[in-house]
Design a protein around this motif. Structure first.
Motif, PDB file in Angstrom:
ATOM      1  N   MET A 314     -30.638   8.079   6.112  1.00  0.00           N
ATOM      2  CA  MET A 314     -29.914   8.439   4.894  1.00  0.00           C
ATOM      3  C   MET A 314     -28.709   7.523   4.705  1.00  0.00           C
ATOM      4  O   MET A 314     -28.015   7.184   5.664  1.00  0.00           O
ATOM      5  N   GLY A 315     -28.459   7.146   3.469  1.00  0.00           N
ATOM      6  CA  GLY A 315     -27.263   6.373   3.147  1.00  0.00           C
ATOM      7  C   GLY A 315     -26.613   6.964   1.903  1.00  0.00           C
ATOM      8  O   GLY A 315     -27.305   7.511   1.039  1.00  0.00           O
ATOM      9  N   VAL A 316     -25.291   6.887   1.831  1.00  0.00           N
ATOM     10  CA  VAL A 316     -24.573   7.377   0.643  1.00  0.00           C
ATOM     11  C   VAL A 316     -23.562   6.328   0.193  1.00  0.00           C
ATOM     12  O   VAL A 316     -23.032   5.573   1.005  1.00  0.00           O
ATOM     13  N   ARG A 317     -23.335   6.281  -1.110  1.00  0.00           N
ATOM     14  CA  ARG A 317     -22.349   5.331  -1.635  1.00  0.00           C
ATOM     15  C   ARG A 317     -21.754   5.868  -2.934  1.00  0.00           C
ATOM     16  O   ARG A 317     -22.488   6.313  -3.821  1.00  0.00           O
ATOM     17  N   VAL A 318     -20.425   5.830  -3.009  1.00  0.00           N
ATOM     18  CA  VAL A 318     -19.736   6.255  -4.230  1.00  0.00           C
ATOM     19  C   VAL A 318     -19.492   5.021  -5.090  1.00  0.00           C
ATOM     20  O   VAL A 318     -18.951   4.025  -4.611  1.00  0.00           O
ATOM     21  N   GLY A 319     -19.923   5.090  -6.343  1.00  0.00           N
ATOM     22  CA  GLY A 319     -19.702   3.970  -7.264  1.00  0.00           C
ATOM     23  C   GLY A 319     -18.518   4.262  -8.176  1.00  0.00           C
ATOM     24  O   GLY A 319     -18.434   5.330  -8.778  1.00  0.00           O
ATOM     25  N   GLY A 324     -11.391   2.533 -12.337  1.00  0.00           N
ATOM     26  CA  GLY A 324     -11.118   3.605 -11.388  1.00  0.00           C
ATOM     27  C   GLY A 324     -11.908   4.872 -11.639  1.00  0.00           C
ATOM     28  O   GLY A 324     -11.877   5.796 -10.823  1.00  0.00           O
ATOM     29  N   ASP A 325     -12.654   4.953 -12.764  1.00  0.00           N
ATOM     30  CA  ASP A 325     -13.433   6.159 -13.043  1.00  0.00           C
ATOM     31  C   ASP A 325     -14.663   6.234 -12.138  1.00  0.00           C
ATOM     32  O   ASP A 325     -15.283   5.216 -11.828  1.00  0.00           O
ATOM     33  N   LEU A 326     -15.008   7.459 -11.784  1.00  0.00           N
ATOM     34  CA  LEU A 326     -16.221   7.677 -10.994  1.00  0.00           C
ATOM     35  C   LEU A 326     -17.445   7.313 -11.829  1.00  0.00           C
ATOM     36  O   LEU A 326     -17.574   7.729 -12.982  1.00  0.00           O
ATOM     37  N   ASP A 327     -18.354   6.531 -11.229  1.00  0.00           N
ATOM     38  CA  ASP A 327     -19.508   6.047 -11.984  1.00  0.00           C
ATOM     39  C   ASP A 327     -20.822   6.602 -11.451  1.00  0.00           C
ATOM     40  O   ASP A 327     -21.737   6.916 -12.204  1.00  0.00           O
ATOM     41  N   SER A 328     -20.943   6.700 -10.126  1.00  0.00           N
ATOM     42  CA  SER A 328     -22.209   7.177  -9.554  1.00  0.00           C
ATOM     43  C   SER A 328     -21.959   7.759  -8.167  1.00  0.00           C
ATOM     44  O   SER A 328     -20.986   7.407  -7.493  1.00  0.00           O
ATOM     45  N   LEU A 329     -22.838   8.670  -7.773  1.00  0.00           N
ATOM     46  CA  LEU A 329     -22.835   9.218  -6.410  1.00  0.00           C
ATOM     47  C   LEU A 329     -24.236   8.982  -5.863  1.00  0.00           C
ATOM     48  O   LEU A 329     -25.125   9.802  -6.024  1.00  0.00           O
ATOM     49  N   ASP A 417     -29.111   9.192  -7.886  1.00  0.00           N
ATOM     50  CA  ASP A 417     -27.706   9.288  -8.286  1.00  0.00           C
ATOM     51  C   ASP A 417     -27.407  10.769  -8.490  1.00  0.00           C
ATOM     52  O   ASP A 417     -27.853  11.369  -9.470  1.00  0.00           O
ATOM     53  N   THR A 418     -26.670  11.361  -7.570  1.00  0.00           N
ATOM     54  CA  THR A 418     -26.442  12.805  -7.662  1.00  0.00           C
ATOM     55  C   THR A 418     -25.389  13.138  -8.713  1.00  0.00           C
ATOM     56  O   THR A 418     -25.157  14.305  -9.001  1.00  0.00           O
ATOM     57  N   LEU A 419     -24.758  12.126  -9.295  1.00  0.00           N
ATOM     58  CA  LEU A 419     -23.845  12.384 -10.414  1.00  0.00           C
ATOM     59  C   LEU A 419     -24.656  12.609 -11.690  1.00  0.00           C
ATOM     60  O   LEU A 419     -24.492  13.608 -12.380  1.00  0.00           O
ATOM     61  N   SER A 420     -25.578  11.696 -11.974  1.00  0.00           N
ATOM     62  CA  SER A 420     -26.401  11.832 -13.179  1.00  0.00           C
ATOM     63  C   SER A 420     -27.647  12.667 -12.911  1.00  0.00           C
ATOM     64  O   SER A 420     -28.237  13.216 -13.834  1.00  0.00           O
ATOM     65  N   GLY A 421     -28.067  12.733 -11.648  1.00  0.00           N
ATOM     66  CA  GLY A 421     -29.310  13.420 -11.309  1.00  0.00           C
ATOM     67  C   GLY A 421     -30.535  12.539 -11.432  1.00  0.00           C
ATOM     68  O   GLY A 421     -31.653  12.984 -11.185  1.00  0.00           O
ATOM     69  N   LEU A 422     -30.345  11.267 -11.786  1.00  0.00           N
ATOM     70  CA  LEU A 422     -31.491  10.373 -11.966  1.00  0.00           C
ATOM     71  C   LEU A 422     -31.923   9.765 -10.633  1.00  0.00           C
ATOM     72  O   LEU A 422     -31.093   9.473  -9.776  1.00  0.00           O
ATOM     73  N   GLY A 423     -33.239   9.557 -10.503  1.00  0.00           N
ATOM     74  CA  GLY A 423     -33.759   8.975  -9.275  1.00  0.00           C
ATOM     75  C   GLY A 423     -34.641   7.774  -9.548  1.00  0.00           C
ATOM     76  O   GLY A 423     -35.130   7.591 -10.662  1.00  0.00           O
ATOM     77  N   ALA A 424     -34.824   6.932  -8.535  1.00  0.00           N
ATOM     78  CA  ALA A 424     -35.691   5.760  -8.664  1.00  0.00           C
ATOM     79  C   ALA A 424     -36.310   5.457  -7.311  1.00  0.00           C
ATOM     80  O   ALA A 424     -35.736   5.784  -6.270  1.00  0.00           O
ATOM     81  N   ARG A 425     -37.499   4.836  -7.343  1.00  0.00           N
ATOM     82  CA  ARG A 425     -38.093   4.433  -6.074  1.00  0.00           C
ATOM     83  C   ARG A 425     -37.511   3.101  -5.631  1.00  0.00           C
ATOM     84  O   ARG A 425     -37.124   2.275  -6.454  1.00  0.00           O
ATOM     85  N   ILE A 426     -37.440   2.911  -4.319  1.00  0.00           N
ATOM     86  CA  ILE A 426     -37.051   1.622  -3.762  1.00  0.00           C
ATOM     87  C   ILE A 426     -38.355   0.930  -3.394  1.00  0.00           C
ATOM     88  O   ILE A 426     -39.178   1.500  -2.668  1.00  0.00           O
ATOM     89  N   SER A 427     -38.574  -0.279  -3.904  1.00  0.00           N
ATOM     90  CA  SER A 427     -39.886  -0.885  -3.724  1.00  0.00           C
ATOM     91  C   SER A 427     -40.079  -1.311  -2.272  1.00  0.00           C
ATOM     92  O   SER A 427     -39.123  -1.612  -1.559  1.00  0.00           O
ATOM     93  N   GLY A 428     -41.335  -1.339  -1.857  1.00  0.00           N
ATOM     94  CA  GLY A 428     -41.676  -1.697  -0.486  1.00  0.00           C
ATOM     95  C   GLY A 428     -42.393  -0.558   0.202  1.00  0.00           C
ATOM     96  O   GLY A 428     -41.767   0.309   0.799  1.00  0.00           O
ATOM     97  N   GLU A 429     -43.716  -0.538   0.079  1.00  0.00           N
ATOM     98  CA  GLU A 429     -44.503   0.500   0.752  1.00  0.00           C
ATOM     99  C   GLU A 429     -45.189  -0.054   1.997  1.00  0.00           C
ATOM    100  O   GLU A 429     -45.786   0.693   2.762  1.00  0.00           O
ATOM    101  N   ASP A 430     -45.124  -1.389   2.164  1.00  0.00           N
ATOM    102  CA  ASP A 430     -45.722  -2.027   3.336  1.00  0.00           C
ATOM    103  C   ASP A 430     -44.677  -2.921   3.988  1.00  0.00           C
ATOM    104  O   ASP A 430     -43.744  -3.373   3.331  1.00  0.00           O
ATOM    105  N   PRO A 431     -44.834  -3.212   5.294  1.00  0.00           N
ATOM    106  CA  PRO A 431     -43.855  -4.078   5.952  1.00  0.00           C
ATOM    107  C   PRO A 431     -43.836  -5.466   5.316  1.00  0.00           C
ATOM    108  O   PRO A 431     -44.862  -5.955   4.848  1.00  0.00           O
ATOM    109  N   ASP A 432     -42.651  -6.066   5.273  1.00  0.00           N
ATOM    110  CA  ASP A 432     -42.503  -7.448   4.836  1.00  0.00           C
ATOM    111  C   ASP A 432     -43.120  -8.342   5.915  1.00  0.00           C
ATOM    112  O   ASP A 432     -42.695  -8.290   7.068  1.00  0.00           O
ATOM    113  N   PRO A 433     -44.135  -9.163   5.560  1.00  0.00           N
ATOM    114  CA  PRO A 433     -44.809  -9.959   6.600  1.00  0.00           C
ATOM    115  C   PRO A 433     -43.868 -10.912   7.335  1.00  0.00           C
ATOM    116  O   PRO A 433     -44.158 -11.319   8.462  1.00  0.00           O
ATOM    117  N   ASP A 434     -42.731 -11.268   6.723  1.00  0.00           N
ATOM    118  CA  ASP A 434     -41.793 -12.184   7.377  1.00  0.00           C
ATOM    119  C   ASP A 434     -40.690 -11.452   8.137  1.00  0.00           C
ATOM    120  O   ASP A 434     -39.786 -12.081   8.685  1.00  0.00           O
TER     121      ASP A 434
END
Ligand SMILES: [Zn+2]
Ligand SMILES: [Zn+2]
Length: 454
Positions: A314-319, A324-329, A417-434
């Motif tokens: 798990m990773g978290v980052r505040v945007g 100075g306004d909060l943009d994303s969680l 993004d738990t601020l907006s509630g929107l989600g996205a997939r991170i690409s990469g379902e197989d190992p990078d051959p390199d």
């Protein structure tokens, strides 16, 4: 020594189908085997089948003994592949997880002694039946160490506890949860052992939620004590814990025990980069990574590849905007399954940050004074409880996704993004051959050499 075994779930199914076809007679074959050991724990990984023509001294409904010719062929296969060796045979009539018979044990001991001079790796005698898997690791002296737990790993996870383990304790399942998960996943959840590395803002709610969902065993690992600044984010912590300088693992462990849900909790104070603690990863069915540093993640992602572990990082980052306004969680959940991408494949580890984190303290101070390193690895990141608690919950539902097989058609890594509630997939379902992970020797990709204790 406690021994665990991981088998790729698809491979396990293929092996069972290949061998049980000879039912009612017993059948068997030789397979690549790798082992990794930390402290008193060893994890075996079953690899490819060696194409050895099978000849048996005896093949019957309850007896199977490989002859000298097939044994020596298997030895030369394992030598050229640089792996250990497993002899897998069937018990066609066992509807429960099988164990080695008295004759099997004598044969295994004899083979173990013979192989100790012939193969450069571990030897195990395994048995597969309609009811599951069983077997033992065999020492060079011919002593058998029964396998404690067997994990069938991949995008769907299932775990089989050895016969020696009784049914786990604990209260009856929450009926409403059982309606959601079904009987099989509920039972799996109760038998699960999850190790959580880092019990701060993300790890502490994960521990509590996993306990409330009915996970049978939790191991908590963290080196730090509770401080004023993290009381608001640590579930189970109070301001009084700061005055007493209590360790996070003790505070969170006590809080989970107080729930009275029958969860077996082990609190381990220490740093996962310390090799002594890594045996707690080998014994886990699932490792949850909830640390805020890259060097711990690097250790876990590598060990997960080498040991066939299932790792939810798990990773978290505040945007924050420039004004100075909060943009994303943002939270990220990356589920690393054996044979899948690692954190390096996903580009989630920064080598220069790892190097900075691993500098000895005195050296770091000097380099910071000279302006060579920024010290940003040490600076506290902005954080919000709504974000870290969400990350704990999303980590916990990752375990459900693994047990339910949902990852067969869902992405391994996601960002929300738990601020907006929107989600996205991170690409990469197989190992990078390199990726470097392809060089970490493992039987998952090919039966390339991996030695005990490496
Ligand atoms: Zn047998
Ligand atoms: Zn990789």
């Amino acid at each position: 020594m406690t021994v665990y075994l991981a088998i790729d779930a698809d491979r396990a199914r293929t092996i069972a189908e290949d061998l049980l076809v000879e039912s009612p007679r017993e059948a068997g074959g030789f397979y690549a085997l790798a082992a990794i050991r930390r402290g008193q724990r060893m994890r075996l990984l079953l690899g490819e089948r060696f194409e050895v023509e099978s000849h048996w001294d005896r093949q019957d409904v309850d007896l199977l003994t490989p002859n000298g010719q097939s044994i020596s062929a298997a030895v030369s296969c394992s030598n050229s592949a640089g792996t250990g060796l497993a002899f897998v045979h069937t018990h066609p009539f066992d509807d429960r997880p099988p164990s080695l018979s008295a004759i099997d044990r004598r044969t295994a001991a004899r083979l173990g002694r013979a192989f100790s001079d012939l193969i450069d790796g571990p030897f195990a005698a395994l048995v597969v039946a309609p009811g599951g898997w069983g077997g033992a690791f065999v020492t060079a002296q011919g002593d058998l160490r029964e396998i404690e737990r067997i994990a069938l790993v991949g995008r769907k996870l299932s775990v089989q506890a050895g016969r020696r383990q009784g049914r786990s304790r604990g209260i009856a399942f929450d009926d409403r949860q059982r309606r959601a998960l079904g009987e099989a996943s509920s039972a799996q959840l109760r038998s699960m052992h999850v190790t959580i590395v880092g019990v701060g803002g993300t790890g502490s709610p994960a521990a509590e939620i996993l306990a409330r969902m009915g996970v049978g065993r939790l191991t908590l690992i963290d080196p730090d004590i509770v401080e004023h600044s993290n009381v608001p984010r640590i579930f189970g912590a109070a301001a009084s814990d700061v005055l007493q300088s209590r360790a996070k693992v003790d505070v969170v462990g006590d809080s989970v025990r107080r729930l009275g849900l029958g969860v077996d909790v082990l609190s381990v104070r220490g740093d996962i980069r310390d090799v002594v603690l890594q045996e707690h990863l080998l014994s886990a069915d699932v490792v949850v990574g909830a640390t805020d540093n890259h060097s711990s993640r690097a250790v876990m992602t590598e060990l997960a590849v080498k040991a066939g572990l299932t790792f939810i990082d798990m990773g978290v980052r505040v945007g924050v905007r420039r004004n100075g306004d909060l943009d994303s969680l943002l939270l990220e959940r990356r589920i690393q399954v054996p044979g899948g991408p690692c954190l390096w494949c996903w580009g989630r580890l920064d080598p220069s940050r790892i190097a900075e984190e691993l500098l000895p303290a005195d050296r770091k101070e000097r380099l910071m004074a000279e302006g060579y390193v920024t010290g940003s690895a040490e600076a506290p990141e902005p954080s919000v409880t709504a974000l870290t608690a969400s990350a704990g919950a999303i980590a916990s539902s990752g375990l459900l996704a693994l047990l339910a097989g949902a990852l067969a058609h869902q992405p391994l890594a996601v960002q929300i993004d738990t601020l907006s509630g929107l989600g996205a997939r991170i690409s990469g379902e197989d190992p990078d051959p390199d990726c470097i992970c392809r060089k970490w020797k493992s039987t998952w990709f090919e039966p390339a050499g991996y030695k005990v204790g490496a």
